[in-house]
Scaffold this active site. Structure first.
Site, PDB file in Angstrom:
ATOM      1  N   GLY A 172     -12.122  -1.770 -19.824  1.00 15.76           N
ATOM      2  CA  GLY A 172     -12.453  -0.165 -19.922  1.00 15.76           C
ATOM      3  C   GLY A 172     -11.284   0.647 -20.535  1.00 15.76           C
ATOM      4  O   GLY A 172     -10.139   0.559 -20.158  1.00 15.76           O
ATOM      5  N   ALA A 189      -3.019  -3.371  -0.556  1.00 14.22           N
ATOM      6  CA  ALA A 189      -4.601  -3.237  -0.794  1.00 14.22           C
ATOM      7  C   ALA A 189      -5.075  -2.596  -0.074  1.00 14.22           C
ATOM      8  O   ALA A 189      -6.129  -1.729  -0.426  1.00 14.22           O
ATOM      9  CB  ALA A 189      -5.014  -4.824  -0.378  1.00 14.22           C
ATOM     10  N   HIS A 204      -2.905 -10.318  30.238  1.00 16.23           N
ATOM     11  CA  HIS A 204      -1.646 -11.365  30.674  1.00 16.23           C
ATOM     12  C   HIS A 204      -2.238 -12.691  30.657  1.00 16.23           C
ATOM     13  O   HIS A 204      -3.230 -12.921  31.189  1.00 16.23           O
ATOM     14  CB  HIS A 204      -1.137 -10.800  32.033  1.00 16.23           C
TER      15      HIS A 204
HETATM   16  C1  LIG Z   1       1.843 -12.096  -4.235  1.00 16.97           C
HETATM   17  C2  LIG Z   1       1.537 -10.980  -3.550  1.00 16.97           C
HETATM   18  C3  LIG Z   1       1.194 -10.836  -2.338  1.00 16.97           C
HETATM   19  C4  LIG Z   1       0.637  -9.731  -1.764  1.00 16.97           C
HETATM   20  N1  LIG Z   1       0.270  -9.498  -0.482  1.00 16.97           N
HETATM   21  C5  LIG Z   1      -0.263  -8.196  -0.118  1.00 16.97           C
HETATM   22  C6  LIG Z   1      -0.365  -8.142   1.358  1.00 16.97           C
HETATM   23  O1  LIG Z   1      -0.112  -9.254   2.275  1.00 16.97           O
HETATM   24  N2  LIG Z   1      -1.110  -7.280   1.648  1.00 16.97           N
HETATM   25  C7  LIG Z   1      -1.253  -6.047   1.016  1.00 16.97           C
HETATM   26  O2  LIG Z   1      -1.868  -5.004   1.414  1.00 16.97           O
HETATM   27  N3  LIG Z   1      -1.267  -6.304  -0.344  1.00 16.97           N
HETATM   28  C8  LIG Z   1      -0.603  -7.335  -0.864  1.00 16.97           C
HETATM   29  N4  LIG Z   1      -0.287  -7.380  -2.268  1.00 16.97           N
HETATM   30  C9  LIG Z   1      -0.549  -6.115  -2.977  1.00 16.97           C
HETATM   31  C10 LIG Z   1      -1.877  -6.149  -3.386  1.00 16.97           C
HETATM   32  O3  LIG Z   1      -2.411  -7.210  -4.068  1.00 16.97           O
HETATM   33  C11 LIG Z   1      -2.097  -5.122  -4.297  1.00 16.97           C
HETATM   34  O4  LIG Z   1      -1.620  -3.622  -3.489  1.00 16.97           O
HETATM   35  C12 LIG Z   1      -3.716  -4.830  -4.631  1.00 16.97           C
HETATM   36  O5  LIG Z   1      -4.044  -5.948  -5.116  1.00 16.97           O
HETATM   37  C13 LIG Z   1      -3.789  -3.488  -5.465  1.00 16.97           C
HETATM   38  O6  LIG Z   1      -5.213  -3.451  -5.804  1.00 16.97           O
HETATM   39  P1  LIG Z   1      -5.846  -2.357  -7.002  1.00 16.97           P
HETATM   40  O7  LIG Z   1      -7.145  -2.365  -6.914  1.00 16.97           O
HETATM   41  O8  LIG Z   1      -5.080  -1.319  -7.245  1.00 16.97           O
HETATM   42  O9  LIG Z   1      -5.269  -3.471  -8.107  1.00 16.97           O
HETATM   43  P2  LIG Z   1      -5.446  -4.750  -8.679  1.00 16.97           P
HETATM   44  O10 LIG Z   1      -5.706  -5.835  -7.259  1.00 16.97           O
HETATM   45  O11 LIG Z   1      -4.275  -5.246  -9.534  1.00 16.97           O
HETATM   46  O12 LIG Z   1      -6.795  -4.939  -9.683  1.00 16.97           O
HETATM   47  C14 LIG Z   1      -6.867  -4.607 -10.780  1.00 16.97           C
HETATM   48  C15 LIG Z   1      -8.114  -4.824 -11.515  1.00 16.97           C
HETATM   49  O13 LIG Z   1      -8.322  -4.272 -12.532  1.00 16.97           O
HETATM   50  C16 LIG Z   1      -8.704  -4.838 -13.575  1.00 16.97           C
HETATM   51  N5  LIG Z   1      -8.126  -4.328 -14.909  1.00 16.97           N
HETATM   52  C17 LIG Z   1      -7.037  -3.791 -15.061  1.00 16.97           C
HETATM   53  N6  LIG Z   1      -6.843  -2.930 -16.214  1.00 16.97           N
HETATM   54  C18 LIG Z   1      -8.432  -2.939 -16.572  1.00 16.97           C
HETATM   55  C19 LIG Z   1      -9.148  -2.407 -17.617  1.00 16.97           C
HETATM   56  N7  LIG Z   1      -8.631  -1.420 -18.463  1.00 16.97           N
HETATM   57  N8  LIG Z   1     -10.599  -2.431 -17.780  1.00 16.97           N
HETATM   58  C20 LIG Z   1     -11.172  -3.285 -16.651  1.00 16.97           C
HETATM   59  N9  LIG Z   1     -10.456  -4.126 -15.797  1.00 16.97           N
HETATM   60  C21 LIG Z   1      -9.140  -3.746 -15.726  1.00 16.97           C
HETATM   61  C22 LIG Z   1      -7.538  -6.283 -13.396  1.00 16.97           C
HETATM   62  O14 LIG Z   1      -8.382  -7.419 -13.975  1.00 16.97           O
HETATM   63  C23 LIG Z   1      -7.607  -6.302 -11.948  1.00 16.97           C
HETATM   64  O15 LIG Z   1      -8.975  -7.098 -11.595  1.00 16.97           O
HETATM   65  C24 LIG Z   1       0.319  -8.557  -2.662  1.00 16.97           C
HETATM   66  C25 LIG Z   1       0.456  -8.646  -4.106  1.00 16.97           C
HETATM   67  C26 LIG Z   1       1.027  -9.803  -4.528  1.00 16.97           C
HETATM   68  C27 LIG Z   1       1.243 -10.005  -5.967  1.00 16.97           C
END
Ligand SMILES: Cc1cc2nc3c(=O)[nH]c(=O)nc-3n(C[C@H](O)[C@H](O)[C@H](O)COP(=O)(O)OP(=O)(O)OC[C@H]3O[C@@H](n4cnc5c(N)ncnc54)[C@H](O)[C@@H]3O)c2cc1C
Length: 473
Positions: free
Chosen positions: A117, A322, A451
């Site tokens: 997008g 997340a 407990h």
């Molecule tokens: C190894 C690891 C472990 C983690 N463990 C934890 C945890 O235990 N607890 C926790 O809270 N957080 C954890 N996190 C962090 C968590 O994964 C992120 O904070 C969360 O996924 C962010 O969500 P988001 O929706 O902002 O982005 P994302 O999950 O990165 O999702 C973004 C989505 O947008 C899509 N996208 C990007 N640009 C476009 C576009 N222009 N058009 C269409 N689609 C697009 C991507 O393909 C993706 O699917 C971890 C991260 C990693 C890497």
């Protein structure tokens, strides 16, 4: 030729936790929502983050339990590891969740579009590639939720074999015998802990003076002590300058300024995540992006462009978690609906780190509370005195509570709850509530803990803060 844009109440770009939560919550409120995802709904969290990482940490926990079974009189022999089976289990967990999420979105009648997008002016969104390339949508509101990708270091080129980020690491089919984890933050410590439990020789190389730099110092020290006992080497205040592949590419020497290089089979780069905003905005959208590429948003998650919101990892200056994305999505949708919403208080969100021992906290650390000028009262109760912890054989760690000192000298408003030890990621709920409810220690001390349970340690800390503890002075 693309025709007129199709109108939707809300168009969400990105289907990770921030984006799918906005879509589900919006649709639950009766809004007509379109969600554009270029890969798979679930995002980093489901496919390359939280879920797969925690699945492997559970594999490590099963190993530890099996290895320690003889303490309970159960003979199992030395555990063996078939990492391919663990990978397959992870894939199945992820796939089940992915199907569930896809079904939920469909059930709520969210229009799912496949492709990248791109926001144009006036809340028009174009799908620029993928199955739905060329589709134009007109959002009453648009939510940017494109998330983040691993940061890398210029001196460490990722080749997916000798040098990997979390993306490649979570897809490995076998484990190396030795690894250097560059970056001792939450993700780096989780990887180090899991690798070490599964028999890999691990070195953490951290640029700052300590691992888990954002945590309370007592918590950091407890994890560092435990890691040391498990023979995880920690090199802090260290600057990685590059690496030199050895032995036909089966190992590499990681170069660290002022130190002997360390030879390992794999370098796992875990130095944070950068926002994914390249190509997201056409000219003149009016969306303000900061120098790091993050979208600037206010408490209602509104960007600088009318009707354009941002949630999740892509938002400037917010924790990349997340559940923070979930919370922000709810705020954004409420604002779109014209309902009152409370901005996310980033200083009090729950944090959970799933290394062994686990870490969980909410609110101020001791150092932050003192920096902010609070006169504090602090109580710590170690899990060593907790009968359930003894029963399960997990006695490392403690609960530490920081409260404002009240006039009578006892603990008043609770400012921070910090836990390190067994299952604390599941125990934080009460501490999170106490901090966010702005409860006092005596109020929380009134509540009974079952407990024998691990949660008694939290209850005991509160009793002690309120003036008289049963076991803690
Ligand atoms: C190894 C690891 C472990 C983690 N463990 C934890 C945890 O235990 N607890 C926790 O809270 N957080 C954890 N996190 C962090 C968590 O994964 C992120 O904070 C969360 O996924 C962010 O969500 P988001 O929706 O902002 O982005 P994302 O999950 O990165 O999702 C973004 C989505 O947008 C899509 N996208 C990007 N640009 C476009 C576009 N222009 N058009 C269409 N689609 C697009 C991507 O393909 C993706 O699917 C971890 C991260 C990693 C890497």
């Amino acid at each position: 030729m693309p025709g007129e844009p199709t109108p939707h109440d809300v168009v969400v770009i990105g289907g990770g936790p921030g984006g799918y939560a906005a879509a589900l919550y919006g649709a639950a409120a009766g809004l007509d929502v379109a969600l554009i995802e270029k890969d798979k709904v679930g995002g980093t969290c489901l496919h390359r983050g939280c879920v797969p990482a925690k699945e492997f940490l559970e594999t490590a926990a099963v190993w530890r339990t099996t290895a320690g079974a003889s303490d309970f009189g159960i003979s199992t022999g030395v555990p063996g590891m078939d990492f391919a089976v663990s990978q397959a289990r992870k894939a199945s967990v992820v796939d089940t969740m992915f199907k569930g999420l896809s079904g939920l979105l469909k059930g709520r009648k969210v229009t799912l579009l496949s492709g990248t997008g791109r926001l144009r002016p006036d809340r028009v969104v174009e799908v620029v590639d993928g199955e739905d390339a060329g589709t134009l949508l007109q959002g009453g509101a648009v939510i940017l939720a494109t998330g983040s990708v691993p940061r890398t270091l210029p001196s460490l080129e990722v080749d997916g074999r000798l040098v990997v980020t979390s993306d490649e690491f979570l897809d490995l089919s076998s484990l190396p015998s030795s690894a250097a984890v560059v970056g001792g933050g939450a993700i780096g410590c989780e990887f180090a802990s899991m690798l070490s439990d599964l028999g890999v020789e691990v070195t953490i190389v951290e640029g700052l003076g300590t691992i888990l730099a954002g945590c309370d110092a007592d918590v950091t020290n407890a994890v560092a002590r435990s890691f040391k006992k498990r023979k995880i080497t920690m090199i802090t205040s260290a600057k990685v300058t590059g690496h030199r592949p050895q032995d036909g590419g089966t190992s590499t020497k990681l170069e660290i300024e002022g130190q002997e290089p360390i030879e390992v089979e794999m370098v796992v780069v875990s130095v944070g995540r950068r926002p994914l905003t390249e190509g997201l905005l056409a000219d003149e959208t009016g969306v303000n992006i900061d120098q790091g590429g993050f979208v600037v948003a206010d408490g209602m998650m509104r960007s600088s462009a009318e009707g354009v919101y941002a949630v999740g990892d892509v938002v400037a200056g917010t924790p990349q978690l997340a559940h923070v994305g979930f919370a922000e999505a709810i705020v954004a949708i409420k604002d779109i609906l014209g309902e009152p919403a409370t901005p996310v208080d980033y200083s009090r969100v729950p944090w959970a780190i799933y290394c062994h021992p686990e870490v969980a906290f909410a609110g101020l650390t001791e150092a932050q509370a003192l920096e902010q000028g609070f006169e504090v009262m602090i109580k710590k109760d170690p899990f060593g005195g907790n009968s359930r912890a003894r029963i399960i054989g997990e006695t490392e760690g403690m609960v530490k509570v920081i409260a404002e000192k009240s006039a009578d000298g006892s603990g008043g408003r609770i400012l921070g709850v910090h836990m390190v030890g067994p299952w604390v990621t599941e125990q934080l709920g009460a501490g999170y509530l106490a901090v966010n409810w702005e409860a006092t220690a005596s109020e929380v001390a009134e509540f009974i803990q079952p407990h024998p349970s691990l949660s008694e340690t939290f209850g005991e800390t509160m009793l002690a803060l309120a003036g008289r503890g049963l076991h803690v002075g």
